[in-house]
Design an enzyme around this catalytic site. Sequence first.
Site, PDB file in Angstrom:
ATOM      1  N   ARG A 128       0.471   0.102  25.812  1.00 25.50           N
ATOM      2  CA  ARG A 128       1.691   0.839  26.088  1.00 25.50           C
ATOM      3  C   ARG A 128       2.787  -0.142  26.465  1.00 25.50           C
ATOM      4  NH1 ARG A 128       3.663  -1.019  30.930  1.00 25.50           N
ATOM      5  NH2 ARG A 128       2.428  -0.451  32.759  1.00 25.50           N
ATOM      6  N   GLU A 236       7.066   6.565  35.493  1.00 30.16           N
ATOM      7  CA  GLU A 236       7.578   5.456  36.313  1.00 30.16           C
ATOM      8  C   GLU A 236       8.770   4.762  35.643  1.00 30.16           C
ATOM      9  OE1 GLU A 236       4.594   2.748  37.933  1.00 30.16           O
ATOM     10  OE2 GLU A 236       5.967   1.108  37.491  1.00 30.16           O
ATOM     11  N   ARG A 240       7.321   5.746  28.468  1.00 25.52           N
ATOM     12  CA  ARG A 240       6.122   4.935  28.251  1.00 25.52           C
ATOM     13  C   ARG A 240       5.648   5.278  26.836  1.00 25.52           C
ATOM     14  NH1 ARG A 240       3.618   2.878  33.105  1.00 25.52           N
ATOM     15  NH2 ARG A 240       5.315   1.819  34.208  1.00 25.52           N
ATOM     16  N   CYS A 283       9.358  -1.232  37.922  1.00 22.85           N
ATOM     17  CA  CYS A 283       8.529  -2.130  38.724  1.00 22.85           C
ATOM     18  C   CYS A 283       8.656  -3.557  38.199  1.00 22.85           C
ATOM     19  CB  CYS A 283       7.070  -1.704  38.673  1.00 22.85           C
ATOM     20  SG  CYS A 283       6.027  -2.684  39.765  1.00 22.85           S
ATOM     21  N   THR A 285       6.590  -5.767  38.241  1.00 24.57           N
ATOM     22  CA  THR A 285       5.335  -6.240  37.629  1.00 24.57           C
ATOM     23  C   THR A 285       5.324  -5.973  36.123  1.00 24.57           C
ATOM     24  OG1 THR A 285       4.222  -4.095  37.937  1.00 24.57           O
ATOM     25  CG2 THR A 285       3.989  -5.723  39.719  1.00 24.57           C
ATOM     26  N   ARG A 292       1.385  -3.089  28.790  1.00 25.52           N
ATOM     27  CA  ARG A 292       0.033  -3.122  29.355  1.00 25.52           C
ATOM     28  C   ARG A 292      -0.924  -2.766  28.235  1.00 25.52           C
ATOM     29  NH1 ARG A 292      -4.227  -0.520  31.927  1.00 25.52           N
ATOM     30  NH2 ARG A 292      -5.103  -1.815  33.584  1.00 25.52           N
ATOM     31  N   ARG A 324      -9.467  -2.759  36.618  1.00 27.53           N
ATOM     32  CA  ARG A 324      -9.280  -1.510  37.365  1.00 27.53           C
ATOM     33  C   ARG A 324     -10.491  -0.630  37.064  1.00 27.53           C
ATOM     34  NH1 ARG A 324      -3.215   0.569  35.452  1.00 27.53           N
ATOM     35  NH2 ARG A 324      -2.003  -0.968  36.579  1.00 27.53           N
ATOM     36  N   GLU A 329      -5.252   3.028  37.785  1.00 32.09           N
ATOM     37  CA  GLU A 329      -4.837   2.286  38.963  1.00 32.09           C
ATOM     38  C   GLU A 329      -5.431   2.915  40.222  1.00 32.09           C
ATOM     39  OE1 GLU A 329      -0.594   1.929  39.117  1.00 32.09           O
ATOM     40  OE2 GLU A 329      -0.755  -0.024  40.047  1.00 32.09           O
TER      41      GLU A 329
END
Length: 372
Positions: A128, A236, A240, A283, A285, A292, A324, A329
């Site tokens: 994604r 988020e 996505r 984020c 990250t 990801r 994970r 998460e």
Amino acid sequence: MNSPSESTHGSEGKKAQIRAIRFAHPGNLMARYFSEDYFNSLDESKRARMWQIIKTGIENPDSQMGAYAQSSGDYEDFEPLLEPMIRDYHNIPRDQEIEQKHDWSATTSNCNLEDIDPVLNGVSMRVRVGRNLAAFPLPGAMTKAHRLEFEVLMIKAFTALQGDSQFGGTYFSLTPGSSHVIDADAYQRRVAAHQMFKDMGGDPYLVSAGISSDWPFGRGMYVSSSEDFIVWVGEEDHLRIMSMRQGGDLAALFGRLHDGLEKFAKLIPPFAHSSRYGYVTSCPTNLGTAMRASLHLPLPKLTEGGSHLERATKAALDFGLSVRGAGGEHSDAGQGGLVDISPRARLGVTETEIMQCLYKGTAALWSLEKTS
Ligand code: DAR
């Protein structure tokens, strides 16, 4: 000195909290790099903006990053705080320029997990990318009106995509009263199938950052008829965009995402992007590729039958991978030690390098599991 209008409890209290978090939670990068001198140098408007960016890391001391950007410009406007955090998380030394390039060329190469082991022919694979439109505030700062306006814009794009032979599909909205609204049972089935995101009110980090506000208004998902190309709206990040498949052909999975992303991007306004930080995300990250890429791998020996993730996590770090639980998460290992592995790097690497890291890391972990 604080300006007279700032409540002592407000700023001074928060600074004291951050000092305490820095001591008790050394992994909280916001607390590690927050500078009171830098904060005191800001005017009142920027101080208020900064509090909103780092509120998540104060209210959730166990945060890894502890900050969510509220607007695309925050990464430049608060560089003295955010850049050290970004360098630390993404392992970019201070003497190395931060620069993001993009390369999807490997999607036409051969990168099949079955070449590692023929049994790896039914692996749950997912890749994604996060994307945000430059024309809107980031999710943490969106009003309900922004969220509804954004969803209407996306529905127009999905309507155009529905007729496509490769990516035709259906949009399901969570917005009450929407003509595309999904019923509660169907929504739960999509969540159980990991196709749709859960109620964001259950994530305290996102709640603190304002990213879960107005739930479920302006949220939804587009899914292709083949069910292997999905777009989340209003999670988020604004979007996505992902491809999910059971199989072993990583290159084909990446190619599916790239083709769908290119087609979808032509139907909507431009993404927020910078030469330094790549695709701008909520984020830090996720900056850079905002990608990801992950797969579920059964590692019963390395996870001691699924009871612990520590050994697998430590082993995976050597290959640039994070681990994970199979539930995503903050979850534990699944049945038979099923874990979700994914390359940790997102910024300063290309999409092709991420795919190759996932392939090589999987081969190394699989070999470790087989010889343990
Ligand atoms: N809880 C946040 C999340 C960090 C990475 N995961 C994301 N962005 N979903 C933290 O700062 O720990």
